[in-house]
Write an enzyme that holds these catalytic residues in place. Structure first.
Site, PDB file in Angstrom:
ATOM      1  CG  ASP A  65      -1.682   1.203   1.482  1.00  0.00           C
ATOM      2  OD1 ASP A  65      -1.565   2.152   0.673  1.00  0.00           O
ATOM      3  OD2 ASP A  65      -2.436   1.244   2.473  1.00  0.00           O
ATOM      4  CB  VAL A  66       1.910   3.698  -2.638  1.00  0.00           C
ATOM      5  CG1 VAL A  66       2.455   2.717  -3.650  1.00  0.00           C
ATOM      6  CG2 VAL A  66       0.546   4.249  -3.047  1.00  0.00           C
ATOM      7  CG  ASN A  92      -0.057   4.271 -12.674  1.00  0.00           C
ATOM      8  OD1 ASN A  92      -0.606   5.015 -13.490  1.00  0.00           O
ATOM      9  ND2 ASN A  92      -0.637   3.182 -12.210  1.00  0.00           N
ATOM     10  CE1 TYR A 158      -7.274  11.100  -9.772  1.00  0.00           C
ATOM     11  CE2 TYR A 158      -7.993  12.886 -11.204  1.00  0.00           C
ATOM     12  CZ  TYR A 158      -7.315  11.696 -11.020  1.00  0.00           C
ATOM     13  OH  TYR A 158      -6.667  11.105 -12.077  1.00  0.00           O
ATOM     14  CE  LYS A 162      -3.763  11.753 -10.089  1.00  0.00           C
ATOM     15  NZ  LYS A 162      -2.719  10.736 -10.243  1.00  0.00           N
TER      16      LYS A 162
HETATM   17  C1  BGC Z   1      -9.457  10.514 -14.332  1.00  0.00           C
HETATM   18  C2  BGC Z   1     -10.479   9.890 -15.257  1.00  0.00           C
HETATM   19  C3  BGC Z   1     -11.055  10.945 -16.181  1.00  0.00           C
HETATM   20  C4  BGC Z   1      -9.968  11.763 -16.845  1.00  0.00           C
HETATM   21  C5  BGC Z   1     -10.522  12.915 -17.677  1.00  0.00           C
HETATM   22  C6  BGC Z   1      -8.469  11.265 -15.148  1.00  0.00           C
HETATM   23  O1  BGC Z   1      -7.486  11.816 -14.351  1.00  0.00           O
HETATM   24  O2  BGC Z   1      -8.829   9.490 -13.565  1.00  0.00           O
HETATM   25  O3  BGC Z   1     -11.496   9.272 -14.495  1.00  0.00           O
HETATM   26  O4  BGC Z   1     -11.832  10.328 -17.179  1.00  0.00           O
HETATM   27  O5  BGC Z   1      -9.121  12.282 -15.868  1.00  0.00           O
HETATM   28  O6  BGC Z   1     -11.430  13.688 -16.976  1.00  0.00           O
END
Ligand code: BGC
Length: 260
Positions: A65-66, A92, A158, A162
């Site tokens: 588990d990273v 990744n 998310y 990122k």
């Molecule tokens: C997500 C995907 C999405 C894509 C474009 C990615 O980073 O993991 O679920 O389809 O971005 O929105």
């Protein structure tokens, strides 16, 4: 120009499916030895490693588990025991998380996305860069997303993770550059994998998604795998501290094709 990763020792996190699997396979096909990391489905990681071995390559799978620093440390010890070190790390492993507006989100699930996507990349980069700086060679490739740049309602963790990895990439690149070590990021757009099956599997979702992509198609995981090989190879020897976006034009604001 030929690209070869002959003799390079690579680790791909989240290598058992989707983009990670494609990267692991592409690195193996280019001659790298590949450690395929996975967490919840060790049998899938082993299947990817086996298929690389079937092609005449060297590979093993390693469960960790990273987001757990001790598990990451143990994974790097295994790499040392198998191959004496590491030359290529591909961070990744990641998850989108369950969509919810910020006022409805459950704190634990928000934290989990940051723990896996941002801390996970950090823990692995930390272990890898210590070794790469000492040997004065190596490459860390962080897989981000167009969402390091494009906001995405419902996915605040998310997007934050990122964008965080993107800035971490630039900073670690600055730290490692004096030792001849490169750190860069690759940002995929909408690549057809299990992570976004709920979108491409329904005609309405797919139509809406394609409106956002000038090239009018989803990407293939192998297109990210091939680009990963280029970026970690010596062909890209002068590239560090940047994100390379591979998205069919998604970040090119396709709606402006119809006027501003
Ligand atoms: C997500 C995907 C999405 C894509 C474009 C990615 O980073 O993991 O679920 O389809 O971005 O929105």
């Amino acid at each position: 120009m030929t690209i070869t990763l002959e003799g390079r020792r690579a680790l791909v996190t989240g290598g058992s499916s989707g983009i990670g699997e494609a990267i692991a396979r592409a690195l193996g096909a280019a001659g790298a030895k590949v450690a395929v990391n996975c967490n919840s489905h060790p049998e899938q990681g082993e299947a990817v490693a086996q298929s690389i071995r079937d092609q005449g390559g060297q590979a093993f799978s390693v469960q960790a588990d990273v987001s757990n620093p001790e598990a990451v440390a143990a994974m790097f010890k295994r790499l040392e025991a198998e191959w004496g070190g590491i030359d290529i790390l591909v961070n990744n492993s990641g998850m989108d998380g369950k969509p919810a507006p910020v006022w409805e989100i459950d704190l634990e699930s928000w934290r989990k996305v940051i723990e896996v996507n941002l801390f996970g990349a950090f823990h692995c980069a930390r272990e890898a860069l210590g070794r790469m700086v000492a040997q004065k060679s190596g490459v860390v490739l962080n897989i981000t997303s167009v969402h390091e740049e494009i906001a995405w309602s419902g996915f605040s963790a998310y997007c934050a993770s990122k964008a965080g990895v993107s800035m971490m990439t630039k900073t670690l690149a600055q730290e490692a550059a004096p030792y001849g070590v490169r750190v860069l990021a690759l940002a995929p757009g909408a690549i057809k994998t299990p992570i976004n099956k709920n979108v491409w599997d329904n005609p309405e979702g797919l139509k809406d998604l394609l409106n956002k992509i000038p090239l009018n198609r989803m990407g293939e995981a192998s297109e990210i795998g091939n680009m990963a090989v280029v970026l970690v190879s010596d062909v890209a020897a002068y590239l560090t501290g940047r994100t390379v976006v591979v998205d069919g034009g998604m970040t090119d604001y396709p709606d402006f094709a119809h006027g501003g």
